[in-house]
Design a protein around this motif. Sequence first.
Motif, PDB file in Angstrom:
ATOM      1  N   HIS A 153       0.859  -1.183   0.000  1.00 55.15           N
ATOM      2  CA  HIS A 153       0.000   0.000   0.000  1.00 55.15           C
ATOM      3  C   HIS A 153       0.899   1.239   0.000  1.00 55.15           C
ATOM      4  CE1 HIS A 153      -2.657   3.090   1.818  1.00 55.15           C
ATOM      5  NE2 HIS A 153      -3.638   2.393   1.291  1.00 55.15           N
TER       6      HIS A 153
ATOM      7  N   LYS B 237       4.202   6.669   6.311  1.00 54.55           N
ATOM      8  CA  LYS B 237       4.415   5.262   5.991  1.00 54.55           C
ATOM      9  C   LYS B 237       4.374   4.457   7.290  1.00 54.55           C
ATOM     10  CE  LYS B 237       5.801   5.653   1.500  1.00 54.55           C
ATOM     11  NZ  LYS B 237       5.452   4.802   0.356  1.00 54.55           N
TER      12      LYS B 237
ATOM     13  N   GLN C 195      -3.912   9.331   6.031  1.00 55.53           N
ATOM     14  CA  GLN C 195      -3.035   8.318   5.441  1.00 55.53           C
ATOM     15  C   GLN C 195      -2.906   7.110   6.368  1.00 55.53           C
ATOM     16  OE1 GLN C 195       0.515  10.581   4.541  1.00 55.53           O
ATOM     17  NE2 GLN C 195      -0.329  11.323   2.610  1.00 55.53           N
TER      18      GLN C 195
ATOM     19  N   ASN D 139       0.950   3.828   1.716  1.00 54.39           N
ATOM     20  CA  ASN D 139       1.262   4.358   3.048  1.00 54.39           C
ATOM     21  C   ASN D 139       1.772   3.290   3.997  1.00 54.39           C
ATOM     22  OD1 ASN D 139      -1.540   6.261   2.321  1.00 54.39           O
ATOM     23  ND2 ASN D 139       0.449   7.224   2.645  1.00 54.39           N
ATOM     24  N   ILE D 140       2.329   2.210   3.431  1.00 56.33           N
ATOM     25  CA  ILE D 140       2.959   1.160   4.218  1.00 56.33           C
ATOM     26  C   ILE D 140       4.361   0.921   3.652  1.00 56.33           C
ATOM     27  CG2 ILE D 140       2.894  -1.280   4.878  1.00 56.33           C
ATOM     28  CD1 ILE D 140      -0.145  -1.143   4.716  1.00 56.33           C
TER      29      ILE D 140
ATOM     30  N   CYS E 281      -4.948  -2.901   5.708  1.00 55.82           N
ATOM     31  CA  CYS E 281      -4.469  -4.052   6.489  1.00 55.82           C
ATOM     32  C   CYS E 281      -5.636  -4.895   6.979  1.00 55.82           C
ATOM     33  CB  CYS E 281      -3.645  -3.573   7.679  1.00 55.82           C
ATOM     34  SG  CYS E 281      -2.038  -2.890   7.254  1.00 55.82           S
TER      35      CYS E 281
ATOM     36  N   SER F 236      -6.109   5.089   6.000  1.00 59.11           N
ATOM     37  CA  SER F 236      -6.107   4.394   4.713  1.00 59.11           C
ATOM     38  C   SER F 236      -5.264   3.130   4.782  1.00 59.11           C
ATOM     39  CB  SER F 236      -5.567   5.316   3.614  1.00 59.11           C
ATOM     40  OG  SER F 236      -6.419   6.420   3.410  1.00 59.11           O
ATOM     41  N   ALA F 237      -4.090   3.233   5.415  1.00 61.68           N
ATOM     42  CA  ALA F 237      -3.204   2.072   5.538  1.00 61.68           C
ATOM     43  C   ALA F 237      -3.804   1.013   6.453  1.00 61.68           C
ATOM     44  CB  ALA F 237      -1.840   2.513   6.070  1.00 61.68           C
TER      45      ALA F 237
END
Length: 477
Positions: free
Chosen positions: A70, A152, A119, A72-73, A127, A122-123
Amino acid sequence: MAEEKRILFEKYEVGRLLGTGTFAKVYYGKEISTGDDVAIKIIGKDHVAKRHGMTEQITREISVMRLVRHPNIVELREVLATKKKIFFVMEFISGGELFERLDKGGKLPEDLARRYFQQLISAVDFCHSRGVFHRDIKPENLLVDGNTGDLKVSDFGLSAMLLPEGESHGGGEEALLRTRCGTPAYVAPEVLRKKGYDGATADIWSCGVVLYALLAGFLPFLDENVMAMYTKILKADFEFPPWFSPESKKLISKLLVSDPSKRISISEITRNSWFRKNFKPPMAFTIDTPIPSPISSPPDHPPSKKVKMKKKSQNEEDVSPRSFNAFDFISSMSSGFDLSSLFEKKPRPKRMFTSRLPAKRLKERLEAAAREMDMRVKHVRDCKMKLQMRKEGRKGRLSVTAEVFEVAREVSIVEFCKCSGDSLEYQRFCEDDVRPALKDIVWTWQGDNNSNPNDDGDDDHHHNNGHDDDDDIVNVI
């Protein structure tokens, strides 16, 4: 005198030390073929073997990070291993921890705090859609990209993953987690209790604590006495500073609710008016988005100036299959370098196989099998194609690349790599569709111990390759 450089697996330059943990060291690195910056986490297997539960933790972290790709990961690019060490090659994030920004500057402007929170949600939502619960969300595990300023999420070492065949994360007693873990100041009330808890609602609580800390510059339940802090957490006893906006207070009041059944859900968070202000959903990955691969990704940038590499002409690149060097072949196919035999109790879907068919003929068989599986076929170059399912899956259409490499005139390798779609569907695709369809042309599958009919059981030539394990990182001038 030229500067000394360390080369890892003939693929990465290893640079300065970025950080040291109890069982791992993280170094700055650079991928030689592309020039991309990476972070390389190195773990000694002797530490893993001695520490109770460490094997399961590393196995889980690898499995989880394969599932959660993703924007933001932090991306896990690949995992390499020798007899003594494990190497996590990850996306390099240059901006440092979000905690450092709070520690130096205190509270953040509301618009910036909102952007980070958007963000983060969203991450976390992504998950949870994969059955993954982080369980240690805090500013120390949230990094900031120095180039884009994006958040992140990192460090999935304490995460939990519910397997799809159970379909149990939708509810019920069997879906509850029972391990008490996480950082005390961010942990949800239900985690502190002795009963089971839902990983999704526990993560939402931690996100609420993070949002409060971003806006306030300090934590909502912080107390010098740990038991007093736990009491505040169990009661959700906190106060708002005067500078909080009414809208942010309303949202946080719904996030930090002691009863998890009454806590706001992620779908409700994303409909909240304060959250939606200037919200830009992350770009989805598509079939045209290249996924870095340990072996098959072509360089997108010129090679590093420090390493001289011979470039093929455009015509040669388009017509001929790319070759495997001996080191790549050994590190990919030998069980001495394959983590599955070391950590995973259950066989995992294989993504690479060898065949005795010539590369061109093997490519034709792949294309025919793909069409029989009702997949669209798009040629990238002569021996690489992209395959896309016509049927929609959980996360859109499953898309994969299939590339043929030539090891020798009589030996070829095929590597599959997921581009987009559901990771669990991809694993089932590899096991249930690809393996049966191609069984008559496969010589060995990666990681299968007894697939080679000519194997005499002596693997020393695979493991050592003429040098001992201490030469895994070699010095060059």
